[in-house]
Design an enzyme around this catalytic site. Structure first.
Site, PDB file in Angstrom:
ATOM      1  N   ILE A 677       0.828  -1.216   0.000  1.00 29.01           N
ATOM      2  CA  ILE A 677       0.000   0.000   0.000  1.00 29.01           C
ATOM      3  C   ILE A 677       0.856   1.257   0.000  1.00 29.01           C
ATOM      4  CG2 ILE A 677      -1.998  -1.051   1.114  1.00 29.01           C
ATOM      5  CD1 ILE A 677      -1.025   0.112   3.761  1.00 29.01           C
ATOM      6  N   ARG A 679       5.177   2.745  -0.898  1.00 29.96           N
ATOM      7  CA  ARG A 679       6.590   2.522  -1.187  1.00 29.96           C
ATOM      8  C   ARG A 679       7.366   3.755  -0.750  1.00 29.96           C
ATOM      9  NH1 ARG A 679       6.899  -1.766  -4.991  1.00 29.96           N
ATOM     10  NH2 ARG A 679       4.888  -2.200  -5.994  1.00 29.96           N
ATOM     11  N   GLY A 681      11.649   5.311   0.484  1.00 29.93           N
ATOM     12  CA  GLY A 681      13.084   5.132   0.361  1.00 29.93           C
ATOM     13  C   GLY A 681      13.629   4.112   1.333  1.00 29.93           C
ATOM     14  N   GLY A 683      11.675   1.372   2.474  1.00 28.30           N
ATOM     15  CA  GLY A 683      11.047   0.075   2.316  1.00 28.30           C
ATOM     16  C   GLY A 683       9.597   0.200   1.919  1.00 28.30           C
ATOM     17  N   ASN A 684       8.984  -0.956   1.709  1.00 24.86           N
ATOM     18  CA  ASN A 684       7.576  -0.992   1.338  1.00 24.86           C
ATOM     19  C   ASN A 684       6.704  -1.145   2.576  1.00 24.86           C
ATOM     20  OD1 ASN A 684       8.153  -0.753  -1.366  1.00 24.86           O
ATOM     21  ND2 ASN A 684       8.207  -2.967  -1.718  1.00 24.86           N
ATOM     22  N   LYS A 699       5.704  -2.532   7.896  1.00 21.02           N
ATOM     23  CA  LYS A 699       6.767  -1.888   7.129  1.00 21.02           C
ATOM     24  C   LYS A 699       7.962  -2.823   7.050  1.00 21.02           C
ATOM     25  CE  LYS A 699       9.788   2.125   7.076  1.00 21.02           C
ATOM     26  NZ  LYS A 699      10.190   3.360   7.779  1.00 21.02           N
ATOM     27  N   ASP A 814      12.168  13.827   8.756  1.00 29.01           N
ATOM     28  CA  ASP A 814      11.488  13.639   7.472  1.00 29.01           C
ATOM     29  C   ASP A 814       9.995  13.947   7.621  1.00 29.01           C
ATOM     30  OD1 ASP A 814      11.365  13.121   4.776  1.00 29.01           O
ATOM     31  OD2 ASP A 814      11.147  10.964   5.001  1.00 29.01           O
TER      32      ASP A 814
END
Length: 991
Positions: A677, A679, A681, A683-684, A699, A814
């Protein structure tokens, strides 16, 4: 004769008429100033400002004996220059300066906006001008015409660009100059002020000064205060500065200064406050030994060597001394701090020796005694047992010895007591029960003995207790169970005996429990199985007996060590990854160093019964064979289709932080490409649906080198290859999130790791991210302003918690709209801490160096371009960008902004025009008209957050406060429900 009398009378009345005319003009000019503010919360200020009163009767106005206005004092009145229509207007300096005899103008500490304008130069009788602490914009005008000016305060006024230093060069009467904390472009020290010999006060901190302090500073012989901190000043402190013998305060911290204190610095005998911390100064402190009037001395984080002058012990005014992180040697003066209300000392991380001075709390006001990581010896002074004001006492990693005065244990305001790694002995007395504020107690690696006091339960704020490597004996008191906040209890390597208290099962916040290396006996209490947050359990090296409690099987422990005890029975299958050596009575079929558990002895039975058992075994074996054959076929099909096998359950380590109702294999089996659901930098992110019907977000942390093609196998999806480079990032996120509990921060349930994969299991956010709602679903649904305002405040509170609500502040690094997730009730949750940096708890300088630029383009604070030092203010900048997204509906980077521009530059460029209509055009057209005034207020906060200067940005506490003070427009003149309604109610109306 009558004609002569008439002429005389006429001559007498003419000045009176002229005076009345002048006074009438002054009233009109002041009323024009009043109209600039429109309806304001400070209406009380202007109640007297009417035509019925003379100007001299206006509040804040002072007149001379002739009735002429000579002073306007409207400072600190919460004024906003907005007219009755809500438009921002420039202050009417033309009208103000028409007050021909005006000598003093005070408008500081308000919320004034707009440009100041050249008309200010017409106030040529001004002696005192204060426009500081406002929100002006643009450059400050030349004021060379203000030849009588003595006082100029513009600090934190919002002005920017190039300051007109040259226009100050002839202001020979100027004695007070404060223009710091503004967004000037980089510039050298302004030499134009070096000939203003009347100057007594110069404040240029945080004003983008570069280069060296010029030798001409010696001309300012009347200077009493010189503040140049938070700039980029380099080179040595000029020797000419020693000629400023009237200096009382010199602040030059947080620059790039090098070299030694100049010879003759000792001549600054009037100096009371000196702070040169956070530079690269070297040499010793010998030049300071004559400065007997010092009240505060700060030189931490330099490269100083040598001894602390013994004369410091005779300084009768010294109240604060901060010299940590240098290379100082020798002893502290015995009488240090004995003469005055001494409050603060931090000499940590040096090479100091000798005894701790005993008189620093003689006046009973000391709050901080920080001396860790030195070479101090001797006993801890008895005098501090009466120092009831102490908040932090840290003397760890020294060579101190003897007994601790009993009064120390019960100091009522003490929050942090750190005596670790010394040679202290004696008892921990029952006085500890009086330490109601104590959160951390660290006595580790000493020689303390005696029993643990049951009164420790009175210290009910305790979060961490570390008593390891001492000689404590006796039982562990049951009263530990009353410490509801306790997260870490470390008692290993002592001489404790008796049973482990069953009451520990009531310490539901426990994460780390270590009783290793004692003589504890009896059984492990079943109650430990109720500690759902327990992550580490070490009971090794004791005399524990009985079986391992079944309840421990339900815990998700990352460390379990029960080795070298007298335990018996079988090891529960879910605990086989723990350590159980040295327990001859334990058995397990899966742990090689333990004997296998017996299958049971055969009993003598009849032939028919014996055959029946054989038949039964054959049937069971056949069923098992068929089952395994079927499983193998299914397994082979999946392997052929997905190219890889699923990893074994025992390869996975689970660290839980909350009560779990699922196992790791449920999670692992759902790590498939079709469940992705998100993506990023790092991981997915996968959506995982459990058999219970609950939905989670997982994650998967990957390493930069690994390939991220769309694998199909769950094992392939989890394969990371060589992921050692990722360990730090993963551990940072786990360490951060596991300790965080806030409604506006995403909840972490557990981490699941094996040799080549790392997973984080979060609560699922069904409404996606703020980015999706703002930018990817436009046209499908529009978020109304009430929802946006609630999201802004909630996200701000989450970030405030990270910065100010934890023992160690967390920098997210971030912050962006895609990292603000929305739960089912549309509450915002701060997410994605892969880049988080936890600041060391005891560092006063809270910057840290980032090896690489972290964050996302469009959100990255500008200081990344010229420094590796970033702090919480970098997060504040990024949050300001998010606020701009909420108000404008724009993405941080769009072609509409023009080449090399982003949303911040776009909004700032419009705001400088001070045209309210232009500002209104920035607001998202989908926001209802009645709410646009509130949206404009939020945009103003966004401008503060995105200031180019980190120091000028507010802290998140202030941001939350400002957002909370925005009274919704719809509620001002109506009886509608207050802003406290949930966002979920509003979304059903608007979306």
């Amino acid at each position: 004769m009558l004609r002569l009398l008439f002429i005389v009378r006429l001559l007498f009345l003419m000045p009176l008429a002229s005076s009345r005319s002048n006074h009438s003009e002054e009233v009109e000019n002041l009323l024009k100033l009043k109209s600039t503010f429109g309806e304001t919360k400070s209406d009380d200020v202007f109640k007297t400002w009417t035509h019925r009163n003379s100007a001299c009767e206006f509040a804040g106005i002072v007149c001379n004996s002739d009735g002429n206005v000579v002073e306007i004092n409207l400072g600190s009145r919460s004024l906003i220059n907005r007219d009755d229509d809500g438009r921002f207007t420039d202050l009417p300096f033309d009208s103000i300066c028409d007050l021909k005899l005006l000598e003093k103008l005070v408008l500081g500490n308000n919320s004034l906006r707009g440009q100041i304008g050249t008309n200010l130069g017409k106030c040529n009788r001004l002696r005192y001008l204060d426009l500081g602490i406002n929100n002006f914009s643009g450059e400050f005008p030349a004021i060379d015409s203000l030849q009588l000016l003595e006082f100029l305060s513009l600090n934190a006024s919002g002005i920017s660009g190039i300051f007109p230093w040259s226009s100050l060069k002839d202001l020979k009467r100027l004695s007070f100059l404060s223009v710091g904390d503004n967004r000037f472009g980089s510039h050298p020290f302004p030499r134009e002020i070096l000939n203003l010999t009347a100057l007594q006060w110069v404040y240029l901190s945080n004003s983008s000064i570069t280069g060296k302090i010029p030798e001409g500073i010696k001309n300012l012989v009347r200077l009493q205060n010189l503040e140049l901190s938070d700039n980029q000043i380099s080179g040595e402190i000029p020797k000419e500065i020693v000629q400023l013998k009237n200096l009382r305060q010199l602040e030059i911290y947080s620059n790039d200064l090098t070299g030694k204190l100049p010879l003759g610095f000792r001549n600054l005998t009037n100096l009371r406050n000196f702070d040169a911390s956070n530079n690269s100064l070297e040499g010793d402190l010998s030049e300071l030994r004559f400065l007997k009037n010092l009240v505060s001395l700060g030189m931490f984080e330099n490269r100083l060597t040598g001894e602390i002058p013994k004369e410091f012990g005779d300084f009768k005014s010294l109240a604060a001394l901060s010299l940590y992180r240098n290379q100082l040697t020798g002893k502290l003066p015995r009488r240090l701090g004995s003469w005055t209300a001494f409050k603060y000392i931090d000499v940590s991380e040096n090479f100091l020796e000798g005894q701790i001075p005993p008189y620093m709390c003689k006046k009973g006001v000391m709050t901080h005694l920080l001396m860790l990581q030195n070479r101090f010896t001797g006993q801890f002074p008895e005098s501090y047992a009466k120092c009831k004001t102490l908040i932090r006492l840290r003397v760890s990693n020294n060579s101190l010895s003897g007994m601790i005065p009993s009064g120390i244990w019960g100091l009522p305001n003490l929050q942090f007591l750190d005596l670790a790694s010394n040679y202290f002995e004696g008892n921990l007395t029952g006085d500890i029960g009086n330490a109601k504020s104590l959160g951390s107690l660290d006595l580790s690696n000493n020689r303390f003995s005696g029993s643990l006091p049951f009164q420790i339960s009175g210290a009910n704020s305790l979060v961490s207790v570390n008593l390891r490597m001492n000689k404590f004996s006796g039982i562990v008191p049951e009263s530990f169970g009353k410490l509801k906040e306790l997260s870490s209890l470390i008692l290993d390597q002592n001489n404790l005996s008796g049973a482990i208290p069953k009451s520990l099962g009531l310490c539901t916040s426990l994460v780390d429990l270590n009783f290793a290396g004692n003589s504890l006996s009896e059984e492990i209490p079943e109650s430990l199985g109720s500690l759902k947050l327990l992550n580490s359990l070490n009971l090794s090296g004791n005399k524990l007996s009985g079986m391992i409690p079944v309840g421990l099987s339900a815990l998700k422990l990352s460390l379990l060590d029960l080795s070298n005890n007298q335990l018996t029975g079988s090891v529960p299958e879910s605990l086989v990854s723990g350590s159980f050596e040295g327990n001859s009575g334990l058995c397990s079929s899966k742990i090689r160093y333990l004997r296998p558990c017996p299958l049971g002895k055969p009993h003598s039975q009849g032939k028919r019964k014996h055959l029946s058992k054989v038949d039964m075994c054959f049937i069971v074996a056949a069923i098992l064979a068929l089952f395994f054959l079927f499983s193998y076929v299914i397994f082979k099909i999946r392997r052929d289709k997905l190219n890889k096998t699923v990893q074994k359950k025992n390869d996975w380590q689970v660290s839980s932080f909350r009560l779990l109702n699922f196992n790791e294999m449920e999670i692992i089996d759902e790590i498939k490409s079709e469940n992705i659901i998100g993506r990023g930098g790092q991981g997915n992110v996968y959506k995982v649906s459990l058999r219970s019907g609950e939905t989670l977000a997982v994650k998967h942390i990957w390493c930069p080198e690994s390939s991220h093609e769309s694998f199909r196998s769950s094992t392939a999806m989890l394969s990371d290859g060589n992921n050692r480079s990722n360990n730090g990032e993963f551990e940072a996120e786990v360490a951060t999130l596991s300790n965080i509990k806030h409604i506006n921060v995403v909840k972490l349930f557990c981490s699941i790791t094996c040799e080549d994969s790392k997973l984080l299991v979060y609560e699922y956010m069904p409404n996606g991210s703020l980015w999706e709602q703002l930018h990817e679903r436009r046209g499908e649904q529009e978020i109304g302003w009430r929802v946006r305002q609630a999201l802004a405040l909630g996200a701000a509170k989450g970030l405030e918690y990270l910065h100010h609500g934890l023992d160690r502040p967390v920098i997210h690094r971030d912050v962006k709209s895609s990292n603000i997730l929305l739960d089912e009730e549309w509450r915002p949750r701060i997410a994605d801490f892969g880049l988080a940096k936890i600041i060391q708890a005891d560092s006063v300088q809270r910057d840290f160096s980032a090896p690489l630029v972290k964050g996302t383009l469009g959100y990255i604070a500008p200081e990344y371009a010229y420094t590796t030092k970033v702090n919480e203010k970098s997060d504040v900048y990024s949050f300001g960008v998010v606020l701009m997204e909420l108000v404008t509906g724009k993405k941080p980077l769009e072609t509409d902004f023009g080449e090399n521009n982003d949303i911040v530059m776009w909004v700032w460029s419009v705001s400088k025009e001070t045209n309210r209509e232009m500002m209104m055009k920035l607001i998202d057209t989908s926001i209802e008209d009645e709410y646009k005034e509130d949206a404009l207020k939020v945009l103003t906060i966004a401008l503060l957050c995105t200031d180019k200067s980190p120091q000028a940005r507010p802290f998140m506490k202030s941001v939350v406060s400002m957002l909370e003070k925005i009274e919704p427009s719809y509620n001002k003149n109506s009886g509608e429900a207050s802003y406290g309604e949930s966002a979920n109610d509003e979304i059903t109306k608007v979306v």
